[in-house]
Design an enzyme around this catalytic site. Structure first.
Site, PDB file in Angstrom:
ATOM      1  N   ASP A 186      -1.629   6.872   6.024  1.00  0.00           N
ATOM      2  CA  ASP A 186      -2.664   5.911   5.652  1.00  0.00           C
ATOM      3  C   ASP A 186      -2.880   5.037   6.890  1.00  0.00           C
ATOM      4  OD1 ASP A 186      -4.203   3.836   4.743  1.00  0.00           O
ATOM      5  OD2 ASP A 186      -2.878   3.255   3.092  1.00  0.00           O
ATOM      6  N   LYS A 241     -12.022  -1.559   7.296  1.00  0.00           N
ATOM      7  CA  LYS A 241     -11.209  -2.402   8.170  1.00  0.00           C
ATOM      8  C   LYS A 241     -11.624  -2.225   9.628  1.00  0.00           C
ATOM      9  CE  LYS A 241      -8.729  -3.178   4.401  1.00  0.00           C
ATOM     10  NZ  LYS A 241      -7.726  -2.257   3.897  1.00  0.00           N
ATOM     11  N   TRP A 284       0.834  -1.212   0.000  1.00  0.00           N
ATOM     12  CA  TRP A 284       0.000   0.000   0.000  1.00  0.00           C
ATOM     13  C   TRP A 284       0.860   1.250   0.000  1.00  0.00           C
ATOM     14  CZ3 TRP A 284      -4.358  -1.259  -1.831  1.00  0.00           C
ATOM     15  CH2 TRP A 284      -5.003  -2.428  -1.454  1.00  0.00           C
TER      16      TRP A 284
HETATM   17  C1  LIG Z   1      -7.176  -1.886   2.453  1.00  0.00           C
HETATM   18  C2  LIG Z   1      -6.114  -0.872   2.414  1.00  0.00           C
HETATM   19  C3  LIG Z   1      -6.024   0.077   1.395  1.00  0.00           C
HETATM   20  C4  LIG Z   1      -6.938   0.087   0.192  1.00  0.00           C
HETATM   21  O1  LIG Z   1      -8.167   0.548   0.537  1.00  0.00           O
HETATM   22  P1  LIG Z   1      -9.322   0.741  -0.572  1.00  0.00           P
HETATM   23  O2  LIG Z   1     -10.389   1.360   0.262  1.00  0.00           O
HETATM   24  O3  LIG Z   1      -9.657  -0.612  -1.087  1.00  0.00           O
HETATM   25  O4  LIG Z   1      -8.799   1.631  -1.616  1.00  0.00           O
HETATM   26  C5  LIG Z   1      -5.037   1.034   1.488  1.00  0.00           C
HETATM   27  N1  LIG Z   1      -4.179   1.064   2.505  1.00  0.00           N
HETATM   28  C6  LIG Z   1      -4.221   0.146   3.501  1.00  0.00           C
HETATM   29  C7  LIG Z   1      -3.250   0.226   4.619  1.00  0.00           C
HETATM   30  C8  LIG Z   1      -5.192  -0.846   3.484  1.00  0.00           C
HETATM   31  O5  LIG Z   1      -5.244  -1.741   4.465  1.00  0.00           O
END
Ligand SMILES: *Cc1c(COP(=O)(O)O)cnc(C)c1O
Length: 355
Positions: free
Chosen positions: A166, A190, A99
């Site tokens: 993020d 999540k 990511w």
């Molecule tokens: C799941 C995840 C993403 C991607 O998220 P989307 O909502 O599917 O774009 C990005 N960064 C992290 C750390 C993730 O766990």
């Protein structure tokens, strides 16, 4: 059979959050209409957004001067929206896995990007340590929890430049010093809601500084000014998010979430370290409390599939590891229960006894 949900995302939600959302889907606030049918501008829906924003601010103790907005497009859209709004000349990225790398790739569309540190040469089995953060960056981007590789930076870095994080997979699982960040973003699926909404926390006085024309939808100010109502927001995911935030508060807030996360992960890592069949994939100091990655020890490699089948028969869902790590991954987000973790530990012990 009772199912134990270890999915990495979308992932487990508290049962009462699902039930309360289901009720509102059938009849929103006694209106005779479904939550899915009402206008986002309906008088009844504004309080949902307001309370959700207020609870996020309260739970994360967000200081004055920050806005909380709800957007579509997932965390993946933020990979480009962040640099579009915040990259003036040069941004730094810490490369801690899939990511983080995707975020870095998108930032390159908007200016100079420096990889400040990386653990790619060790297949991301630990976080980079002992690196120097240049002082001439507009921001340093980090991914606080690496969902795929199971590493987590469970603290707020000391940095000479503002942080942008993020936090998709560990937001709301611990207290955060938001004042260190210019922006925090998280796909909600999540730890905060169902899929469909992204939460962005931004420092207001850092907006509008980037030297480029932004399309309306990409400019955070559009959404800040309109309270996430510039266009139709994801109504049901925002409602689910509100219910989840109420649940987090009722459980004792992020301090309680932090304590539970420690209890769950310590029990599971202890079993991984004890059990002769398994080993963890991540250096101990960097182990994630959210995504617990482990594999079969080399001499038991052929037991991988049989163990997955064994766990599945006992109601375990989503314990197969991501293809870049292999083996197993047990995601233990806020709604994960000690009961679920104990069921997995029991399966590991019983399977060991058979081999
Ligand atoms: C799941 C995840 C993403 C991607 O998220 P989307 O909502 O599917 O774009 C990005 N960064 C992290 C750390 C993730 O766990």
């Amino acid at each position: 059979m009772k199912k134990y949900n270890f999915n990495a995302g979308p992932s487990i939600l508290p049962r009462e959050v699902i039930e309360n959302t289901a009720k509102q889907i059938l009849d929103f606030n006694g209106s005779g209409l479904s939550l899915m049918e009402i206008s986002h501008r309906a008088a009844d829906f504004q309080p949902v957004v307001d309370e959700a924003v207020a609870l996020i601010k309260e739970l994360l103790d967000i200081p004055e001067g920050y806005s909380v907005i709800f957007l579509g497009g997932g965390a993946s859209l933020q990979f480009m929206q962040i640099p579009a709004n915040f990259l003036i000349k040069k941004a730094g990225y810490v490369n801690t896995g899939t990511w983080a790398k995707k975020a870095m790739k998108e930032a390159k569309h908007f200016g100079e990007v420096v990889e400040v540190a990386s653990s790619s040469s060790d297949n991301y089995t630990h976080l980079p340590h002992n690196y120097t953060i240049p002082t001439d960056l507009d921001y340093l981007h980090i991914c606080s929890n690496n969902t795929i590789f199971g590493t987590e930076l469970r603290k707020d870095l000391d940095s000479p430049v503002p942080l942008i994080a993020d936090m998709s997979s560990d937001i709301m699982s611990r207290p955060v010093d938001v004042s260190k960040y210019d922006a925090i973003y998280a796909g909600a699926q999540k730890n905060m809601s169902m899929a469909g909404v992204t939460v962005v926390i931004i420092k207001n006085d850092k907006l509008g500084l980037a030297p480029r024309e932004l399309p309306t939808m990409l400019d955070y100010r559009t959404h800040v000014d309109k309270g996430s109502m510039f266009n139709t927001p994801p109504v049901v995911p925002i409602y689910t998010l509100l219910e989840t935030m109420r649940w987090v508060k009722a459980q004792g807030g992020v301090e309680a979430m932090d304590k539970n996360a420690h209890e769950r992960s310590e029990a599971l890592y202890k079993e991984i370290d004890r059990n002769k069949l398994f080993r963890g994939t991540v250096e101990e100091s960097d182990r994630s409390l959210m995504n617990i990655c482990f594999v079969m020890n080399d001499e038991y490699k052929e037991l991988e599939k049989p163990f997955l089948d064994f766990a599945t028969e006992r109601g375990m869902v989503g314990v197969k590891g991501h293809r870049s790590v292999g083996g197993f991954r047990a995601s233990c987000y806020n709604a994960q229960t000690m009961e679920g973790v104990n069921a997995l530990i029991k399966a590991m012990k019983d399977f060991e006894a058979q081999h």
